[in-house]
Design an enzyme around this catalytic site. Structure first.
Site, PDB file in Angstrom:
ATOM      1  N   THR A 194      49.229  26.537   9.801  1.00  0.00           N
ATOM      2  CA  THR A 194      47.869  26.063  10.066  1.00  0.00           C
ATOM      3  C   THR A 194      47.805  24.545   9.972  1.00  0.00           C
ATOM      4  O   THR A 194      47.171  23.885  10.812  1.00  0.00           O
ATOM      5  CB  THR A 194      46.880  26.705   9.079  1.00  0.00           C
ATOM      6  OG1 THR A 194      46.793  28.101   9.339  1.00  0.00           O
ATOM      7  CG2 THR A 194      45.500  26.081   9.205  1.00  0.00           C
ATOM      8  N   CYS A 382      39.821  54.814  40.875  1.00  0.00           N
ATOM      9  CA  CYS A 382      40.425  53.981  41.914  1.00  0.00           C
ATOM     10  C   CYS A 382      41.652  54.690  42.509  1.00  0.00           C
ATOM     11  O   CYS A 382      41.506  55.685  43.197  1.00  0.00           O
ATOM     12  CB  CYS A 382      40.766  52.599  41.363  1.00  0.00           C
ATOM     13  SG  CYS A 382      41.052  51.360  42.643  1.00  0.00           S
ATOM     14  N   HIS A 509      35.304  51.182  39.474  1.00  0.00           N
ATOM     15  CA  HIS A 509      35.794  51.048  38.093  1.00  0.00           C
ATOM     16  C   HIS A 509      34.618  51.084  37.120  1.00  0.00           C
ATOM     17  O   HIS A 509      34.099  50.025  36.729  1.00  0.00           O
ATOM     18  CB  HIS A 509      36.568  49.739  37.929  1.00  0.00           C
ATOM     19  CG  HIS A 509      37.910  49.735  38.572  1.00  0.00           C
ATOM     20  ND1 HIS A 509      39.060  50.091  37.901  1.00  0.00           N
ATOM     21  CD2 HIS A 509      38.287  49.436  39.844  1.00  0.00           C
ATOM     22  CE1 HIS A 509      40.097  49.997  38.721  1.00  0.00           C
ATOM     23  NE2 HIS A 509      39.657  49.603  39.905  1.00  0.00           N
ATOM     24  N   GLU A 511      34.579  51.557  34.025  1.00  0.00           N
ATOM     25  CA  GLU A 511      34.896  51.009  32.697  1.00  0.00           C
ATOM     26  C   GLU A 511      34.404  49.576  32.526  1.00  0.00           C
ATOM     27  O   GLU A 511      34.167  49.124  31.399  1.00  0.00           O
ATOM     28  CB  GLU A 511      36.409  51.069  32.427  1.00  0.00           C
ATOM     29  CG  GLU A 511      37.275  50.186  33.303  1.00  0.00           C
ATOM     30  CD  GLU A 511      37.771  50.863  34.575  1.00  0.00           C
ATOM     31  OE1 GLU A 511      38.841  50.465  35.077  1.00  0.00           O
ATOM     32  OE2 GLU A 511      37.082  51.778  35.068  1.00  0.00           O
TER      33      GLU A 511
END
Length: 532
Positions: A194, A382, A509, A511
């Site tokens: 970090t 699809c 689609h 989703e």
């Protein structure tokens, strides 16, 4: 831009990629939204592709499609699911798109003989993208893809540095996500990565105001004070991004560690406490469930589950709605054959997601045949719908060599073919993309699921059902219950089987439009059928 009212939150990442910057940005957006603020989220991607549309799902993960037809990074899916704010093509930009636009401007003569350079011309375009149409917003949360130190990210970091300088601390804040690894052998957390990440960020002129550290456990006060001293960040602004079992725990987790409070303190904004009841409700339901639903997903990108990110989340949403626990059985379509159908013995339903190319097609067809013959709930999305049509044409209608021209250009019966208007030499951006209407047949199962005759769903395809075979397949029991318009030449969007309790294929689609608070009706019905 109304600089007095719009604040910009820049989210960067260091040490390694895939730490969860997108989820952190989405969580910040959700927390600010829960306090009543108007927000939007944007993503800067440093790769040279114009968009991720032609990138391998194994490398990049899912391509998320917006309503207006942009092929974007999967993080935009997180943004939409966490906040309900619809993203657009104006919310995702790549280095490739920046250079593409830059060179078009240069060729038009827009720069009037100037020497075109990274600074100011590239950074000016990036700045314009970030600042565009933000004057009516309270907050713009902007995620910078990649990792600090990557050469590709430098123009984006310079751009946000410039915005931070021009708008001052009163209107900008920098949130930096890093990794604090736990070393088992030493039984301690290590802060050095970090420190180096913040040093790298500072070297380009950006001083983080908040450090989010990804870790298994929180740092001690002494460790936070150490980072604060070495990174020049207040210890109260060093906030854990802890590992969670469910990503929908993140907004509450971040709130409990005062992330949203510290952001507002930075801007000297007083605000009521966020209303997080809907998040608490989702978690209460998911923690209380005892029954499990087992869904088999057959795909070829399962080595990287991010390739199916929105699909997984949509199934999770529907499972929460039905108050059951979701268990997914991932099956590699390339290794599945007709002699291994016992793999489906303990599954409640079968799903074939979208995809491209002929690799693994036979495995998917095996799964479709099994679902059809054994009356197991089936959802094809699809390509999944297209393969269901091919399987039916071969095995029920007995059409010789029925196939898709995507897999065999010279097959005898091309029940799936490329749309004529999409027959181009370029792959990128050459599909039907974005939200389109779909007209549902009254009395069909799909109509009973949506409870409306016209729906809007997002598409991403260049192949479609060949209407020349419609009458023949209907005679054998395939039902076409959704289409793109009411004309005779409309695209087929939904199919069903006449003698099957739940067998649906959709060209679109669904989703992409599901969220934890508004679970998609098609997935709700699919999970419910899986339980029956």
């Amino acid at each position: 831009m109304n600089q007095a009212s719009t604040r910009f939150i820049f989210v960067t990442g260091g040490v390694v990629s895939s730490l969860g910057k997108g989820l952190a940005a989405a969580s910040i957006g959700a927390l600010l939204q829960a306090r009543g603020f108007k927000i939007c989220l944007r993503k800067l991607d440093p790769y040279l592709n114009i968009d991720p549309g032609t990138m391998s799902p194994i490398q990049h993960g899912e391509v998320f499609v917006t309503d207006d037809g942009a092929e974007t990074d999967l993080d935009l899916g997180h943004y939409e699911r966490f906040t309900g704010v619809k993203t657009t093509k104006n919310d995702n930009i790549t280095t490739g798109k920046v250079y593409h636009n830059l060179l078009k401007k240069e060729r038009r003569g827009d720069y009037l003989g100037q020497t075109v350079q990274i600074i100011p011309h590239v950074t000016d375009l990036i700045n314009s993208f970030i600042l565009h149409d933000t004057d009516k917003l309270d907050f713009v949360i902007c995620e910078i893809g990649g990792t600090v130190g990557d050469i590709e990210s430098q123009p984006f970091l310079e751009s946000i540095r410039q915005i931070g300088y021009k708008l001052s601390k009163n209107n900008t804040i920098f949130v930096h996500l890093t990794l604090v690894p736990y070393i088992d052998a030493a039984m301690e957390l290590k802060t050095k990565p970090t420190q180096h990440s913040v040093k790298e960020l500072s070297s380009v002129g950006i001083q983080p105001d908040i450090i989010l550290y990804r870790s298994k456990i929180p740092l001690s006060k002494e460790q936070r004070d150490k980072i604060a001293n070495l990174c020049n960040v207040s210890s109260t602004n060093i906030i854990p991004a802890l590992d969670v079992k469910n990503i929908y725990e993140l907004p509450i987790s971040y709130h409990n560690y005062n992330l949203d409070t510290q952001i507002l303190n930075h801007f000297n904004i007083d605000s009521p406490e966020p209303d997080l009841r809907k998040w608490e409700n989702i978690l209460n339901i998911s923690h209380a469930v005892t029954k499990t639903v087992n869904v088999a997903i057959i795909g070829k990108y399962i080595k990287l589950l991010d390739a199916y990110k929105s699909l997984i989340e949509a199934l999770e949403h529907a499972s929460i709605h039905n108050k059951v626990k979701l268990s997914i059985k991932w099956i590699d379509s390339r290794s599945l054959d007709s002699n291994e159908i016992n793999i489906f013995d303990k599954v409640d339903s079968i799903l074939i997601p979208g995809g491209f190319g002929d690799d693994g097609i036979q495995g998917k067809m095996t799964a479709i045949t099994y679902a059809r013959l054994n009356k197991i709930p089936f959802l094809g999305i699809c390509m999944g719908m297209q393969l269901a049509i091919i399987e039916f044409a071969n095995n029920v209608a007995h059409l010789e060599d029925a196939n898709s021209t995507e897999f065999n250009l010279y097959c005898k019966n091309p029940v799936i073919h490329q749309l004529p208007e999409l027959q181009q030499n370029f792959l990128g951006g050459s599909m039907k993309l974005g939200s389109c209407p779909c007209y549902l047949e009254s009395g069909s199962k799909i109509f009973s699921i949506y409870q409306q005759s016209i729906i809007h769903e997002r598409r991403r395809h260049r192949y479609a059902f060949n209407l020349q075979y419609k009458d023949l397949l209907e005679q054998h029991g395939l039902i076409f219950t959704g289409k793109s318009n009411n004309n005779n030449d409309s695209l087929i969007e939904v199919i069903e089987l006449k003698d099957h309790p739940w067998f649906i294929g959709v060209q679109f689609h669904p989703e992409f439009k599901s969220s934890p608070f508004h679970s998609h009706p098609l997935f709700i019905s699919f999970i419910k059928a899986s339980l029956d």
